[in-house]
Design a protein around this motif. Structure first.
Motif, mmCIF file in Angstrom:
data_model
loop_
_atom_site.group_PDB
_atom_site.id
_atom_site.type_symbol
_atom_site.label_atom_id
_atom_site.label_comp_id
_atom_site.label_asym_id
_atom_site.label_seq_id
_atom_site.Cartn_x
_atom_site.Cartn_y
_atom_site.Cartn_z
ATOM 1 N N PHE A 1 0.850 -1.187 0.000
ATOM 2 C CA PHE A 1 0.000 0.000 0.000
ATOM 3 C C PHE A 1 0.888 1.240 0.000
ATOM 4 O O PHE A 1 1.802 1.363 0.809
ATOM 5 C CB PHE A 1 -0.926 0.044 1.213
ATOM 6 C CG PHE A 1 -1.732 1.318 1.257
ATOM 7 C CD1 PHE A 1 -2.776 1.515 0.370
ATOM 8 C CD2 PHE A 1 -1.422 2.336 2.158
ATOM 9 C CE1 PHE A 1 -3.510 2.695 0.384
ATOM 10 C CE2 PHE A 1 -2.150 3.513 2.179
ATOM 11 C CZ PHE A 1 -3.201 3.691 1.287
ATOM 12 N N LEU A 2 0.610 2.146 -0.919
ATOM 13 C CA LEU A 2 1.327 3.413 -1.019
ATOM 14 C C LEU A 2 0.340 4.549 -0.879
ATOM 15 O O LEU A 2 -0.605 4.657 -1.666
ATOM 16 C CB LEU A 2 2.031 3.548 -2.377
ATOM 17 C CG LEU A 2 3.226 2.657 -2.739
ATOM 18 C CD1 LEU A 2 4.350 2.794 -1.702
ATOM 19 C CD2 LEU A 2 2.833 1.237 -2.965
ATOM 20 N N GLN A 3 0.521 5.411 0.124
ATOM 21 C CA GLN A 3 -0.374 6.569 0.228
ATOM 22 C C GLN A 3 0.015 7.644 -0.798
ATOM 23 O O GLN A 3 -0.798 8.504 -1.138
ATOM 24 C CB GLN A 3 -0.375 7.140 1.638
ATOM 25 C CG GLN A 3 0.920 7.774 2.111
ATOM 26 C CD GLN A 3 0.725 8.551 3.400
ATOM 27 O OE1 GLN A 3 -0.408 8.735 3.885
ATOM 28 N NE2 GLN A 3 1.811 9.037 3.984
ATOM 29 N N VAL A 4 1.246 7.590 -1.288
ATOM 30 C CA VAL A 4 1.687 8.387 -2.429
ATOM 31 C C VAL A 4 2.408 7.429 -3.368
ATOM 32 O O VAL A 4 3.561 7.068 -3.119
ATOM 33 C CB VAL A 4 2.647 9.524 -2.015
ATOM 34 C CG1 VAL A 4 3.063 10.341 -3.248
ATOM 35 C CG2 VAL A 4 2.027 10.418 -0.961
ATOM 36 N N ASP A 5 1.743 6.990 -4.411
ATOM 37 C CA ASP A 5 2.372 6.056 -5.337
ATOM 38 C C ASP A 5 3.491 6.782 -6.080
ATOM 39 O O ASP A 5 3.229 7.713 -6.851
ATOM 40 C CB ASP A 5 1.341 5.522 -6.329
ATOM 41 C CG ASP A 5 1.908 4.456 -7.246
ATOM 42 O OD1 ASP A 5 2.999 4.674 -7.815
ATOM 43 O OD2 ASP A 5 1.266 3.405 -7.415
ATOM 44 N N PRO A 6 4.765 6.390 -5.884
ATOM 45 C CA PRO A 6 5.867 7.118 -6.522
ATOM 46 C C PRO A 6 5.805 7.135 -8.041
ATOM 47 O O PRO A 6 6.187 8.138 -8.664
ATOM 48 C CB PRO A 6 7.110 6.358 -6.031
ATOM 49 C CG PRO A 6 6.685 5.696 -4.768
ATOM 50 C CD PRO A 6 5.251 5.323 -4.988
ATOM 51 N N GLU A 7 5.334 6.042 -8.646
ATOM 52 C CA GLU A 7 5.244 6.011 -10.105
ATOM 53 C C GLU A 7 4.208 7.007 -10.610
ATOM 54 O O GLU A 7 4.433 7.715 -11.602
ATOM 55 C CB GLU A 7 4.900 4.604 -10.571
ATOM 56 C CG GLU A 7 6.042 3.602 -10.396
ATOM 57 C CD GLU A 7 5.744 2.266 -11.045
ATOM 58 O OE1 GLU A 7 6.348 1.973 -12.088
ATOM 59 O OE2 GLU A 7 4.909 1.512 -10.499
ATOM 60 N N LYS A 8 3.070 7.088 -9.936
ATOM 61 C CA LYS A 8 2.040 8.042 -10.328
ATOM 62 C C LYS A 8 2.474 9.477 -9.993
ATOM 63 O O LYS A 8 2.212 10.412 -10.753
ATOM 64 C CB LYS A 8 0.725 7.711 -9.624
ATOM 65 C CG LYS A 8 0.144 6.364 -10.019
ATOM 66 C CD LYS A 8 -1.096 6.024 -9.200
ATOM 67 C CE LYS A 8 -1.670 4.678 -9.584
ATOM 68 N NZ LYS A 8 -2.837 4.286 -8.743
ATOM 69 N N TRP A 9 3.132 9.640 -8.848
ATOM 70 C CA TRP A 9 3.638 10.945 -8.419
ATOM 71 C C TRP A 9 4.587 11.528 -9.464
ATOM 72 O O TRP A 9 4.514 12.719 -9.803
ATOM 73 C CB TRP A 9 4.343 10.776 -7.079
ATOM 74 C CG TRP A 9 5.009 11.993 -6.525
ATOM 75 C CD1 TRP A 9 4.459 12.951 -5.733
ATOM 76 C CD2 TRP A 9 6.387 12.374 -6.703
ATOM 77 N NE1 TRP A 9 5.391 13.910 -5.410
ATOM 78 C CE2 TRP A 9 6.580 13.574 -5.987
ATOM 79 C CE3 TRP A 9 7.458 11.808 -7.379
ATOM 80 C CZ2 TRP A 9 7.820 14.224 -5.945
ATOM 81 C CZ3 TRP A 9 8.685 12.454 -7.347
ATOM 82 C CH2 TRP A 9 8.854 13.643 -6.644
#
Length: 422
Positions: free
Chosen positions: A327-335
């Protein structure tokens, strides 16, 4: 005086080994193998342009006249499909060994050092028993009654052991974890992605530095491996009596956690730690931090812990049947694809003349794994310690040093100027 071969000499582990071989007066000749010339300027080094994806016969033609007592094999490829990953990397190693047999160089080998990693224990597919021990069962052959995804290290170690037995030489496999280091033009490095995330966050409004991963990950315990320390270990393992035909964990020697590292990163880059860090209380849902996109990734397999569930008295534990989840609260790839994030990066790149390739090739997907998991990754160094290994590195110091190198190499902005300008 002895000689060495280093494959994958442009990678982070391979280049570190080359640098430490140069410091060792017992080595008179170092052959660096890679597809591109790393440009080493030292009379002890001879670069050989070699494509390990070629056939054994093709490589043998290139390797005529090349021979060494010690081989340090750090090359690998990363196709997306796990089965293809195993096939390709097994072929890389087996064809290379066959090429050395064809040239006759195999007869001069004393020890062959293979760099592997903590995927040996399945930490990339779920929670494993802690601490991780070199004697832990392999995740294959229906271990724990489960069919496991292929792990290419197993095939490589079997290939190496069989060749060593046939040729009457010895082998060593090393298992580093989340390697910290630098190699020019190589951005497969957790420190690069973390540094870029922090630097861009400094430029964004509010200079907040939300932890990308899960609340559980923030409080887990993990080990990291300095590329320099790993290189020192490889040179030690190549000559230490009793180290032959062995697998070794190789970590810095401390145990760390993002609950300690993240505030230090924020302070270093002049960012602000959000409070609350986890606005949703760490609950795994589809809501991200602020307006950032989150991600929940469920694996199709059972946790590696299930392989030893019976001996731990956990056979009936229902959690052994749960699919591991990131679980990522800030997905680095999308960020990294957001317009505001890319505008901030462009501002940094133009202002400080930074390397665009670092941004384009940053391994955001690696942060998805290392920060999204809710399980610890702690390995024991007792096996190596009992043989006399005393090496140690402080993980924060190694991360700091790597970030400083990334600044000098124009991957990250100069820290003092960044904090003054923003």
């Amino acid at each position: 005086m002895v000689s060495a071969i280093v494959t994958g000499a442009t990678g982070i582990t391979g280049s570190a080994i080359v640098h430490h071989l140069l410091k060792d007066p017992s080595y008179s000749k170092i052959y660096s193998f890679s597809r591109s010339n790393p440009g080493y300027q030292d009379p002890k080094i001879q670069h050989v342009t070699l494509d390990l994806q070629g056939s054994a016969k093709e490589m043998a033609r290139t390797l005529q006249g090349v021979s060494a007592e010690y081989v340090y094999f750090c090359a690998y490829l990363v196709p997306n499909d796990p089965a293809e990953l195993s096939r390709v990397n097994a072929e890389l190693l087996s064809n290379f060994i066959e090429a050395l047999e064809l040239t006759g160089a195999i007869r001069n080998i004393k020890r062959f050092i293979l760099t592997c990693g903590f995927k040996q224990y399945g930490v990339h597919i779920g929670q494993a028993k802690q601490p991780l021990l070199e004697t832990d069962p392999l995740l294959e052959n229906q271990a724990g009654g489960v069919s496991w995804p292929p792990i290419f290290y197993y095939d490589q170690q079997r290939i190496l052991a069989q060749a060593a037995q046939k040729g009457a030489w010895e082998w060593v496999a090393t298992l580093p974890e989340d390697v910290l280091g630098y190699a020019r033009g190589n951005f497969m490095n957790e420190a690069t992605s973390i540094g870029l995330y922090c630097a861009v966050s400094k430029v964004l409004p509010g200079s907040e530095l939300p932890f990308p991963g899960s609340k559980a990950n923030y409080f887990t315990f993990n080990c990291w491996t300095s590329a320099n320390l790993h290189a020192q270990f490889c040179l030690w393992a190549a000559v230490t009596p009793g180290a032959g035909n062995q697998i070794f964990n190789v970590m810095n020697g401390d145990t760390e956690s993002f609950q300690n590292l993240w505030p230090r990163l924020a302070a270093r880059f002049g960012c602000r730690i959000p409070d609350p860090m986890f606005p949703n209380g760490g609950v795994r849902d589809t809501k991200g931090f602020g307006d950032y996109e989150s991600s929940t990734i469920r694996f199709p397999n059972k946790p590696p812990l299930k392989a030893v569930a019976a001996e731990l008295g956990l056979s009936a534990d229902p959690t052994m049947e749960n699919s591991p989840t990131l679980f990522l609260q800030v997905d680095p790839e999308k960020w990294a694809k957001r317009h505001d994030v890319n505008d901030a990066w462009a501002q940094l790149r133009q202002k400080y003349q930074l390397d665009q390739h670092a941004w384009d090739k940053a391994t955001w997907d690696f942060l998805v794994m290392t920060m999204g998991r809710d399980w610890s990754c702690v390995g024991s160094m007792s096996k190596a310690r009992k043989l006399g290994w005393t090496g140690y590195a402080d993980t924060w110091d190694e991360l700091e040093e790597t970030l400083q190198i990334l600044e000098r190499e124009k991957v990250l902005p100069p820290l003092d100027q960044l904090k003054r300008d923003f």
